[in-house]
Scaffold this motif. Structure first.
Motif, PDB file in Angstrom:
ATOM      1  N   CYS A  26       0.821  -1.214   0.000  1.00 13.39           N
ATOM      2  CA  CYS A  26       0.000   0.000   0.000  1.00 13.39           C
ATOM      3  C   CYS A  26       0.854   1.262   0.000  1.00 13.39           C
ATOM      4  O   CYS A  26       0.583   2.215  -0.752  1.00 13.39           O
ATOM      5  CB  CYS A  26      -0.931  -0.001   1.210  1.00 13.39           C
ATOM      6  N   GLU A  27       1.895   1.280   0.828  1.00 13.79           N
ATOM      7  CA  GLU A  27       2.720   2.486   0.919  1.00 13.79           C
ATOM      8  C   GLU A  27       3.578   2.695  -0.328  1.00 13.79           C
ATOM      9  O   GLU A  27       3.848   3.828  -0.721  1.00 13.79           O
ATOM     10  CB  GLU A  27       3.591   2.432   2.178  1.00 13.79           C
ATOM     11  N   GLN A  33       2.371   6.944  -6.542  1.00 17.51           N
ATOM     12  CA  GLN A  33       1.360   7.946  -6.879  1.00 17.51           C
ATOM     13  C   GLN A  33       1.873   9.344  -6.538  1.00 17.51           C
ATOM     14  O   GLN A  33       1.675  10.297  -7.295  1.00 17.51           O
ATOM     15  CB  GLN A  33       0.067   7.651  -6.114  1.00 17.51           C
ATOM     16  N   GLU A  34       2.550   9.462  -5.405  1.00 20.90           N
ATOM     17  CA  GLU A  34       3.132  10.743  -4.989  1.00 20.90           C
ATOM     18  C   GLU A  34       4.126  11.266  -6.022  1.00 20.90           C
ATOM     19  O   GLU A  34       4.243  12.479  -6.233  1.00 20.90           O
ATOM     20  CB  GLU A  34       3.826  10.558  -3.632  1.00 20.90           C
ATOM     21  N   ASN A 237      -3.736   8.490   4.896  1.00 16.58           N
ATOM     22  CA  ASN A 237      -2.539   8.479   4.065  1.00 16.58           C
ATOM     23  C   ASN A 237      -1.344   8.964   4.884  1.00 16.58           C
ATOM     24  O   ASN A 237      -1.215  10.155   5.179  1.00 16.58           O
ATOM     25  CB  ASN A 237      -2.749   9.375   2.842  1.00 16.58           C
ATOM     26  N   PHE A 238      -0.472   8.046   5.236  1.00 17.08           N
ATOM     27  CA  PHE A 238       0.683   8.340   6.084  1.00 17.08           C
ATOM     28  C   PHE A 238       1.616   9.370   5.429  1.00 17.08           C
ATOM     29  O   PHE A 238       2.000  10.364   6.045  1.00 17.08           O
ATOM     30  CB  PHE A 238       1.426   7.028   6.340  1.00 17.08           C
ATOM     31  N   LEU A 256      10.260   5.057   2.609  1.00 21.74           N
ATOM     32  CA  LEU A 256       9.222   4.644   1.666  1.00 21.74           C
ATOM     33  C   LEU A 256       9.367   5.391   0.338  1.00 21.74           C
ATOM     34  O   LEU A 256       9.219   4.797  -0.732  1.00 21.74           O
ATOM     35  CB  LEU A 256       7.836   4.892   2.271  1.00 21.74           C
ATOM     36  N   MET A 257       9.642   6.665   0.404  1.00 25.67           N
ATOM     37  CA  MET A 257       9.850   7.420  -0.834  1.00 25.67           C
ATOM     38  C   MET A 257      11.128   6.955  -1.539  1.00 25.67           C
ATOM     39  O   MET A 257      11.183   6.893  -2.771  1.00 25.67           O
ATOM     40  CB  MET A 257       9.907   8.922  -0.534  1.00 25.67           C
ATOM     41  N   GLU A 258      12.142   6.609  -0.763  1.00 26.17           N
ATOM     42  CA  GLU A 258      13.375   6.060  -1.330  1.00 26.17           C
ATOM     43  C   GLU A 258      13.077   4.760  -2.074  1.00 26.17           C
ATOM     44  O   GLU A 258      13.600   4.524  -3.175  1.00 26.17           O
ATOM     45  CB  GLU A 258      14.385   5.805  -0.220  1.00 26.17           C
ATOM     46  N   LEU A 259      12.226   3.918  -1.497  1.00 21.46           N
ATOM     47  CA  LEU A 259      11.847   2.665  -2.144  1.00 21.46           C
ATOM     48  C   LEU A 259      11.184   2.927  -3.488  1.00 21.46           C
ATOM     49  O   LEU A 259      11.538   2.300  -4.504  1.00 21.46           O
ATOM     50  CB  LEU A 259      10.896   1.882  -1.227  1.00 21.46           C
ATOM     51  N   ALA A 260      10.227   3.855  -3.520  1.00 19.14           N
ATOM     52  CA  ALA A 260       9.536   4.164  -4.772  1.00 19.14           C
ATOM     53  C   ALA A 260      10.502   4.689  -5.827  1.00 19.14           C
ATOM     54  O   ALA A 260      10.446   4.297  -7.001  1.00 19.14           O
ATOM     55  CB  ALA A 260       8.420   5.181  -4.513  1.00 19.14           C
TER      56      ALA A 260
END
Length: 285
Positions: A26-27, A33-34, A237-238, A256-260
């Motif tokens: 989900c994240e 999406q972000e 939304n975390f 999480l942003m690093e993962l994306a």
């Protein structure tokens, strides 16, 4: 209809339950999406669907369109809609138990892959149940009728027992000729919100050792943060909460942003550097 217009299909796998695979799914979807990508999330955990609650969509239902089922839209201002599909949207109540044998699960998964109008997506993430059983075989076979999955992300925690189970997932991927995008080590320590000290509650370094041993990439290590669990429990939304508050102090949010960003980078390399986000493509058009 189906996945004909999906650029990349990514399986999210774990060797055992309780490692936070659905949380990562989900994240990662929200993080992509972000970044401006068109994303879909398919929850094929037939007996334990949790994705609708994590997105705050438990009251939503799936509609039948001319070209198949229309997935539920998770909408955010200024971002492409996120398409979500789960058996949870088809049940009368969240408390309804799905008591199905393998053939019925297999048929449901084939419908999710072939009869859902996903439209044009940059990424379709497939959140799978733990293990390497019926659902995994069904989704790989169902995808191969149209195309091979583009890769798999493996989720583990630092404990030795979880790492051991992930080894079986690596074997599953290699036998099925599925590229492994990389490994995510979830629950990698607890970062105190007051002093920022990290305490390794379970153990440390397990994901890094496994990645090195199996010759796969460790994409990121995500620490435990209570606010993430609270957001998922209440369908909030975390990442967006931190962004709106201007709070950059969350190590979990950064990871999480690093993962994306790493996932986008890896598929851009596969595409020869030609991959564009949905936002960039819209500007060109």
């Amino acid at each position: 209809m189906g996945i004909e217009h999906v650029k990349h299909v990514i399986l999210i796998l774990s060797g055992k339950g309780g490692v936070g695979k659905s949380t990562v799914s989900c994240e990662l979807a929200v993080s992509l999406q972000e970044l401006g990508h068109k994303v879909g999330l398919l929850d094929i955990d037939i007996c334990g669907p949790s994705v609708p609650r994590m997105f705050g969509l438990t009251t939503e239902g799936v509609e039948q369109g001319q070209d198949g089922w229309i997935p539920v839209k998770y909408q955010r201002p200024g971002r492409p809609d996120l398409a979500v599909m789960s058996i949870g949207f088809l049940l009368r109540s969240p408390d309804t138990a799905v008591i199905w044998r393998g053939p019925k699960k297999h048929a449901m998964i084939r419908q999710f892959l072939g009869d859902v109008n996903w439209g044009q997506l940059d990424y379709l993430l497939v959140d799978t149940p733990p293990g390497t059983s019926d659902e995994h075989i069904s989704v790989v076979e169902g995808l191969q009728e149209h195309r091979n999955p583009d890769g798999a992300i493996l989720v583990t925690t630092p404990q030795a027992i979880a790492i051991g189970d992930v080894r079986r997932e690596i074997t599953f991927c290699r036998k099925g000729n599925i590229d492994i995008v990389g490994l995510v080590e979830n629950m990698s320590g607890y970062v105190c919100e007051h002093c920022s000290e990290c305490t390794n509650i379970f153990s440390s370094g397990g994901g890094e050792k496994l990645a090195r041993h199996a010759n796969i990439d460790l994409l990121t290590s995500i620490p435990i943060e209570p606010r993430l669990g609270e957001c998922l429990d209440h369908g909030l939304n975390f990442i967006e909460q931190y962004r709106e508050a201007g709070d950059r102090g969350s190590e979990t949010c950064r990871r999480l942003m690093e993962l994306a960003e790493k996932v986008v980078g890896k598929f851009a390399e596969k595409d020869g550097g030609q991959q564009k986000t949905a936002a960039e493509a819209a500007k060109v058009e």
